[in-house]
Design a protein around this motif. Structure first.
Motif, short mmCIF file in Angstrom:
data_model
loop_
_atom_site.label_atom_id
_atom_site.label_comp_id
_atom_site.label_asym_id
_atom_site.label_seq_id
_atom_site.Cartn_x
_atom_site.Cartn_y
_atom_site.Cartn_z
N VAL A 1 0.86 -1.18 0.00
CA VAL A 1 0.00 0.00 0.00
C VAL A 1 0.90 1.23 0.00
N GLY A 2 0.71 2.09 -1.00
CA GLY A 2 1.46 3.34 -1.07
C GLY A 2 0.69 4.45 -0.38
N LEU A 3 1.36 5.24 0.42
CA LEU A 3 0.73 6.41 1.05
C LEU A 3 1.29 7.64 0.36
N ALA A 4 0.43 8.33 -0.42
CA ALA A 4 0.86 9.48 -1.21
C ALA A 4 0.31 10.75 -0.58
N VAL B 1 3.35 -4.50 3.24
CA VAL B 1 4.29 -3.38 3.10
C VAL B 1 3.51 -2.07 2.99
N LEU B 2 3.87 -1.11 3.84
CA LEU B 2 3.32 0.25 3.74
C LEU B 2 4.46 1.14 3.25
N LEU B 3 4.31 1.64 2.02
CA LEU B 3 5.34 2.47 1.38
C LEU B 3 4.91 3.93 1.47
N GLU C 1 7.72 6.57 -7.74
CA GLU C 1 7.94 5.38 -6.91
C GLU C 1 6.61 4.80 -6.42
N ILE C 2 5.75 5.68 -5.94
CA ILE C 2 4.42 5.24 -5.46
C ILE C 2 3.67 4.52 -6.58
#
Length: 507
Positions: free
Chosen positions: A285-288, A453-455, A462-463
């Motif tokens: 999961v991406g945090l933007a 994974v928390l990105l 990258e996200i």
């Protein structure tokens, strides 16, 4: 005319040759990039030019005259200024106090702050820096602090400015602004040496580029006659893939469940405001979000570094809301922090000591009160080889490593512990393309092994490439979820700015 010429520069440290017979020529009025992977010797070479190190061999010419640069004061007198990667500012001091520190000019026995402020304001306006001379360093953004560092060099009369990895800590917007500032400086007759490993910035900002690999010059090229692919191959010595290869995610049970979370920032204001977030096993999961929208406080709350005001944090089937950091780690969480120096490492410890910061008290590293250093060293050697951490040996103080190799050491430590949830905050900040490719592959491997994974990243590219789902944070809340495979960068940018995609369409 060459304003700077370095001929046959060699610099050795115990166990390594940082610069091996390097020659570099920089023309007046150009932006000259110094490109190389982490630990290639770029910063060492520029620290020699700035007088922080003395070369073992070689010669330096400034404006075609041979010089011996004994220290930064001598470099300043020769018109050389350096903006360091890690800023050298006194936080409680004002902008003016920081800029004049060590170069105070007095009138009738008192420091002449009024004249200094006027000069600083004139320099700021002339080069489009927009810095308030009276502001306190502790109250301005990272990007603005960097501008203060630039002003420090200009105040001392620098004609040649060295920028050491200047964009590593900046947001995308701040990077654009910095490139514009660099262009303004060159228009006014300055020369810039730009240490970086970011290929896009070289292509958009620089005139020429010198590529260094493992302490040697590989090639100098005109930027107009090359491309990112060629530069990447020259930098790492092989072809680099700019795409992230991954199969479709197969998410399973929920690993992280954050419900109605409220966390206060440093001034008692809600930094995280009734936030809900879920990360499952087998997904990234991406945090933007734009920097400063609660990402840091959210990570600190999950990892036990900041108290939770209300709400809950669940890791698998355990409530970890008020756990201390060690308990959170033992519950199955790994953390690659956004600030490697403040949160990730103890700089005066060796590489080995840093590798076991969370596990030194466990078997096989410890029994009772005794630490088995032979086991610690054996473990560290394996991680150094597996993660390509460039260091003379495992007993080297970690502060002696390049920023990128410090980051690789942290990632090695956190990934090897095999946590159920890995929080990766700005994991590729300060890394070259080869290392970025390696880190992305490691994150995807964790996912494919059924880990969560928390990105958290300010790099939209990258996200979009690495994440399976993207949560957008604004004002301390999750304001939307998007599919990175179908959303555009423009649409994601609208959500990050607190607007809906539909609003953007209707404009």
């Amino acid at each position: 005319m060459n304003v700077v010429e370095m001929k046959g520069i060699t610099k050795r440290f115990p166990g390594t040759v940082a610069n091996d017979n390097i020659s570099l020529a920089v023309k007046k009025g150009e932006i000259h990039a110094l490109l190389g992977e982490n630990g290639a010797g770029k910063s060492t070479l520029m620290n020699i030019l700035f007088g922080l190190y003395q070369p073992d061999e070689g010669q330096i010419l400034i404006n075609e005259k041979p010089v011996t640069i004994t220290g930064p004061t001598m470099a300043n007198k020769l018109g050389i200024g350096m903006v360091h990667q890690h800023f050298m500012l006194v936080q409680p001091f004002s902008v003016t106090e920081n800029i004049i520190l060590g170069d105070e000019r007095s009138q009738k026995g008192f420091i002449d702050y009024k004249t200094a402020e006027r000069v600083i304001k004139e320099l700021s306006d002339r080069y489009g820096l927009q810095v308030d001379p009276q502001a306190n360093i502790s109250e301005i953004s990272v990007g603005m602090q960097q501008r203060v560092e630039i002003l420090k060099t200009l105040y001392r009369g620098a004609d040649t400015l060295i920028f050491d990895e200047p964009t590593a800590v900046l947001t995308p917007q701040e990077i654009e602004e910095l490139i514009e500032i660099m262009r303004n400086l060159v228009k006014e007759g300055k020369t810039i040496i730009f240490i970086t490993h970011k290929l896009k910035e070289i292509m958009s900002a620089c005139d020429r580029v010198t590529v260094i690999r493992r302490g040697k010059v590989i090639k100098t090229l005109d930027v107009s006659e090359t491309d990112e692919k060629e530069l990447a191959a020259l930098m790492v010595g092989r072809e680099v893939s700019f795409t992230v290869e991954k199969k479709e995610a197969n998410p399973k049970e929920t690993i992280l469940q954050v419900k109605d979370l409220v966390v206060e920032g440093s001034r008692g204001i809600r930094a995280v405001d009734s936030l809900d977030l879920e990360v499952k096993a087998g997904e990234i999961v991406g945090l933007a979000g734009v920097d400063g929208n609660g990402q840091t406080e959210l990570i600190e709350a999950i990892t036990g570094l900041r108290p939770v005001k209300s709400g809950s944090i669940q890791l698998r089937d355990r409530d970890i809301t008020h756990f201390k950091p060690r308990k959170v780690t033992e519950a199955g969480l790994g953390h690659i922090p956004e600030d490697r120096h403040k949160r990730g490492l103890i700089l005066d410890f060796t590489v080995s000591e840093n590798m076991v910061l969370q596990t030194y008290y466990q078997s096989p590293f410890s029994k009772g009160w005794t630490i088995h250093f032979s086991e610690v060293d054996k473990y560290t050697k394996r991680l150094i080889d597996e993660f390509d951490v460039r260091t003379p040996d495992e007993h080297t103080p970690i502060r002696a490593l390049s920023g990128g190799n410090q980051q690789k050491a942290i990632i090695a430590r956190e990934v090897d512990r095999d946590p159920d949830l890995l929080i990766a905050a700005q994991p590729t900040r300060g890394l070259d393309v080869g290392a970025i490719e390696f880190i992305h592959r490691r994150l995807i491997e964790q996912r494919d092994r059924g880990k969560a994974v928390l990105l958290v990243s300010l790099e939209l590219d990258e996200i979009m490439k690495v994440s399976d789902r993207v949560a957008v944070i604004n004002g301390g809340r999750i304001v939307g979820w998007v599919d990175p495979h179908t959303v555009s960068e423009e649409e994601l940018g609208l959500l990050m700015a607190g607007r809906s995609i539909q609003e953007g369409v209707n404009q």
